[in-house]
Design an enzyme around this catalytic site. Structure first.
Site, PDB file in Angstrom:
ATOM      1  N   GLU A 158      49.562  66.522 -30.226  1.00  0.00           N
ATOM      2  CA  GLU A 158      48.258  65.972 -29.857  1.00  0.00           C
ATOM      3  C   GLU A 158      48.428  64.881 -28.821  1.00  0.00           C
ATOM      4  O   GLU A 158      49.154  63.908 -29.062  1.00  0.00           O
ATOM      5  CB  GLU A 158      47.547  65.388 -31.080  1.00  0.00           C
ATOM      6  CG  GLU A 158      46.993  66.397 -32.046  1.00  0.00           C
ATOM      7  CD  GLU A 158      46.140  65.745 -33.132  1.00  0.00           C
ATOM      8  OE1 GLU A 158      46.090  64.487 -33.187  1.00  0.00           O
ATOM      9  OE2 GLU A 158      45.526  66.475 -33.924  1.00  0.00           O
ATOM     10  N   CYS A 159      47.785  65.008 -27.706  1.00  0.00           N
ATOM     11  CA  CYS A 159      47.695  63.963 -26.691  1.00  0.00           C
ATOM     12  C   CYS A 159      49.089  63.466 -26.278  1.00  0.00           C
ATOM     13  O   CYS A 159      49.747  64.090 -25.454  1.00  0.00           O
ATOM     14  CB  CYS A 159      46.808  62.834 -27.184  1.00  0.00           C
ATOM     15  SG  CYS A 159      46.157  61.789 -25.862  1.00  0.00           S
ATOM     16  N   ALA A 160      49.564  62.363 -26.838  1.00  0.00           N
ATOM     17  CA  ALA A 160      50.888  61.860 -26.489  1.00  0.00           C
ATOM     18  C   ALA A 160      51.958  62.912 -26.742  1.00  0.00           C
ATOM     19  O   ALA A 160      52.903  63.061 -25.966  1.00  0.00           O
ATOM     20  CB  ALA A 160      51.202  60.598 -27.286  1.00  0.00           C
ATOM     21  N   SER A 199      47.319  69.877 -27.097  1.00  0.00           N
ATOM     22  CA  SER A 199      46.139  69.537 -26.293  1.00  0.00           C
ATOM     23  C   SER A 199      45.888  68.044 -26.391  1.00  0.00           C
ATOM     24  O   SER A 199      46.535  67.333 -27.168  1.00  0.00           O
ATOM     25  CB  SER A 199      44.900  70.304 -26.765  1.00  0.00           C
ATOM     26  OG  SER A 199      44.345  69.717 -27.926  1.00  0.00           O
TER      27      SER A 199
END
Length: 814
Positions: free
Chosen positions: A336-338, A426
């Site tokens: 997720e993200c990072a 994502s």
């Protein structure tokens, strides 16, 4: 339909008319203050925020938790509150934004007011009155009357100024004033591009939270807050239970979960769901760990701040290579993200793992949205068409779309992320308690997967000016306390004073930076130090910390027989070996309380090195015993780096002019300036001249010179005494706590305590988030010992709680 039994839970929501009123300060301080009273406190945060719960966790000693109807659904809010608050005496819920501000276009859905109504919790409003008087009454009246489902029961007046203005505000209110909190600049928390700096990245976070608790306890009526919290009605809900949401898989597959400073964004319920699903969660830190946890069968890379730590992430090449090979080879992975950024080819042109063939960089635009996402196809986590509710919060952007991948989600008609049967990545953050099938599918994939291949190479150690690039455990003399600490760990390993630097020292440092346009001149500092100790300036040499002094002594003469008295600080020993000297070790004996025996030192030694008080034992040797070491043609080097932590500095030899004595002092620890590197050595004029001839020009920086002047000036004398007295009081609390747990400790007179915690306890404490200094790198000590830095009682309480947890689990013998 079975009506759930009513559950009693004292609770209160801390809200505000808008952002910036001081909710986090008051809510976190309230949690800490109530805990200091002996209550079990549960901390919660409205909304998706990851950072505030980190501070809540420090304040309460329990996981910080989120309550967000958008992410988990209205029906789960009360059950999640009861789950998070199991066994608590009171729950404190910090709001988000203004009381009635929710998801845009939804008439306040997921607002603080919405959560307060769902949990039937009374609301205390925090109002910044720095620029208002009677208007506060109108504002509060409107906030309280706006939604009949929300009960506003009191007000805390924050950043209060004059008593006259406070009284004017009081008269304008129709609600009780539960606290009047003055502005305190020292309690402001630093921020960056996505909000506050996470607690896991701030070494002083535990001390800050303790001071917040003291501040709130002084200015808020805690009894009144508890009264309104206890008046909250019983909740007709069943506590959330992860075991009811998933079915356990066989084999207890290991799920590696990224943690540390670069990966601080996580919801506690995610790990609880995975554990309930039969997985064994193993945390690792991509900044420092050379490999994934042994037996890893799935990988969870959450959110955080990789852009801040990109260089260090890239330097950990063995782990990056292992992750790249494992994920490419089919290791089930959620990012997720990072976590997604970590898997890209590069981040801000810094190489990353290279799994997803694209790059990202920081941008001017902040992406902040609270969307409903639809799965673009079948993949590791979701099935085509399934909807989830998540949030995005990032300032990085992909430079181009990743080719060859199926998108993960469709959000607002945009396809985002990448997905496959084994990878899901994502920018979208999800709360798995709102979507338990995600945890179930991930656990099933882990159970079916093969373990990740082992890393192919060890992690190289980064070189510093004081420590060459070698493995510190292979070279124990090079192991220092700063190697024990890390993101997410409470630091009781480094002996830097826990309080903030005085304002006069901050001003001196700032002046030193401004004056750094010229080459440094240590002469003023040399004169000031000499005056402080009743010496002549030519008897003082200012150095770049005590470490430079040890190097100079090591290279001063062709020593014939060098003796180092151990256990003690290892840097003098290491410096002597670097200079090519053979070192003889003389051990202080445990049965003597690690006190110096001058007769144990060989008569032919021409250099004898010892610490006083000694690091790591904290033993203060009588000056008379040290002086017994003097011999003709012998130099006795006394490391008094921690003498300023001793009230009155009894037994110091810094004023003694007898021949053959050299005394090294340091300002870095007592005055919290380890990054400035300032110390000095005191001795005869001839000795100092010999050392000065070997000193590199301008080794002592201008800020260090200014710091030395400030810390030896008149303002420093009283503060130094106060700090030493506080250290003694803090040390007494630590020693008493250890004694209550039957833990053997050496009678320290310094800012640290050597304790025999038992084999494995240091590692177990580390798993509890507490770092203490390993002692087996000091000659004469084994792994049963650990050095514990003296800290304020609130911080010591965290250590003792963690120690109780370790001992109660029976992981090590009590």
């Amino acid at each position: 339909m079975v009506t759930p039994p009513a559950t009693a839970l004292p609770r209160v929501v801390v809200a505000a008319p808008g952002t910036g009123q001081g909710k986090t300060t008051i809510a976190t301080g309230l949690m800490a203050a109530l805990r200091a009273r002996g209550l079990e406190v549960s901390g919660h945060k409205v909304g998706p925020d990851y950072i505030d719960p980190g501070y809540h966790a420090l304040a309460t000693g329990r996981p910080g938790r989120n309550l967000d109807p958008h992410l988990v659904g209205e029906e789960r809010i009360a059950p999640l509150l009861l789950h998070g608050a199991r066994g608590a005496d009171v729950a404190v819920v910090e709001g988000v934004m203004g009381l009635h501000d929710g998801r845009l276009g939804t008439d306040g859905f997921a607002s603080t007011a919405h959560v307060a109504a769902l949990t039937r919790a009374p609301v205390v409003l925090v109002v910044d009155i720095a620029r208002m008087s009677r208007s506060v009454g109108a504002l509060v009246a409107g906030m309280a009357a706006y939604d009949p489902a929300v009960e506003v029961v009191g007000v805390v007046l924050n950043r209060a100024g004059s008593p006259r203005n406070v009284e004017e505000v009081r008269r304008s209110l129709h609600l009780p004033v539960l606290g009047v909190v003055p502005r305190e600049e020292s309690l402001l928390t630093p921020s960056r591009h996505l909000g506050l700096v996470p607690a896991a990245e701030r070494d002083e976070a535990a001390d800050l939270v303790a001071r917040l608790g003291d501040h709130v306890a002084r200015h808020v009526d805690l009894d009144a807050v508890l009264e309104v919290a206890r008046a909250a009605p019983d909740l007709g809900a069943t506590p959330w239970d992860p075991a009811r949401e998933v079915i356990a898989v066989a084999g207890e597959p290991v799920v590696a979960v990224a943690a540390g400073a670069a990966f601080t964004f996580a919801y506690a319920e995610t790990e609880e769901l995975l554990t309930a699903a039969g997985c064994r969660v193993a945390r690792f830190d991509p900044l420092v760990d050379p490999a994934l946890p042994e037996g890893t069968r799935a990988l969870l890379l959450g959110g955080g701040f990789p852009e801040v730590h990109a260089r260090r992430l890239a330097d950990n090449t063995p782990l990056l290579a292992q992750v790249r090979d494992a994920v490419r080879g089919g290791l089930p992975t959620v990012a997720e993200c990072a976590g997604m950024l970590y898997l890209l080819d590069s981040l801000d042109d810094t190489p990353m793992a290279g799994v997803i063939g694209t790059d990202a960089a920081m941008s001017e635009r902040l992406v902040l949205r609270y969307p409903v996402a639809r799965a673009a196809g079948d993949n590791l986590l979701a099935r085509a068409g399934e909807e989830v509710r998540g949030h995005e919060f990032h300032r990085t952007a992909l430079r181009r779309a990743a080719r060859g991948w199926t998108p993960a989600w469709e959000v607002d008609r945009e396809l985002i992320g990448v997905a496959s049967p084994t990878l899901h990545a994502s920018y979208l953050h999800l709360h798995w308690a709102g979507h338990p099938p995600l945890a179930q599918r991930f656990a099933e994939a882990a159970a079916a997967a093969a373990p990740a291949p082992a890393a192919t190479a060890p992690l190289p150690v980064v070189a510093t000016p004081e420590a060459p690039a070698v493995d510190p455990l292979a070279q124990p003399l090079l192991h220092h306390g700063d190697r024990e600490v890390g993101p997410g760990l409470l630091d009781l390993a480094v002996n830097v004073h826990a309080e903030r630097r005085p304002a006069w020292l901050e001003q001196a440092l700032a002046e030193g930076v401004r004056a750094s346009t010229s080459y440094p001149d240590p002469a003023p500092a040399r004169a000031a130090i000499a005056a402080l100790h009743g010496r002549r300036p030519d008897e003082v040499l200012v150095t770049a910390g005590a470490a430079e002094a040890f190097e100079l002594v090591a290279r001063w003469k062709q020593w014939r027989h060098v003796v180092v008295v151990h256990p003690q600080f290892t840097e003098p020993h290491a410096a002597l070996e670097r200079a090519g000297h053979q070192v003889t070790v003389v051990h202080c004996r445990a049965e003597d309380g690690y006190r110096l025996d001058p007769d144990a030192v060989p008569d032919d030694a021409d250099l004898v090195v010892l610490g006083n008080p000694t690091n790591p034992t904290g033993v203060l040797h009588p000056a008379a015993d040290v002086l017994r070491l003097r011999r003709p043609k012998r130099v006795v080097l006394v490391d008094e780096a921690f003498m300023d932590t001793v009230a009155g500095e009894g037994e110091s030899l810094v004023r003694d002019r007898r021949r053959g004595l050299l005394v090294v002092r340091s300002l870095t620890k007592h005055w919290s300036v380890p990054g400035i590197r300032v110390g000095y050595v005191v001795g005869s004029e001839r000795s100092i001249a010999g050392l000065a001839a070997r000193q590199v020009p301008w080794s002592v920086s201008t800020p260090a010179v200014h710091a030395a002047l400030a810390c030896t000036g008149p303002a420093a004398a009283a503060e130094a005494t106060r700090r030493a007295e506080r250290i003694a009081a803090w040390r007494a609390v630590l020693l008493a706590g250890l004694a209550e747990r039957a833990v053997e400790a050496v009678a320290s007179q310094a800012s640290f305590v050597l304790a025999r915690l038992g084999e494995g306890t240091r590692e177990a404490l580390r798993e509890q988030g507490v770092a203490v200094r390993r002692a087996d790198t000091f000659p004469g000590l084994d792994g049963s010992w650990a050095r514990i830095a003296v800290r304020p009682p609130a911080t010591t309480a965290v250590l003792l709680d963690a120690l109780d947890e370790v001992l109660d689990r029976g992981r090590v013998p009590a």
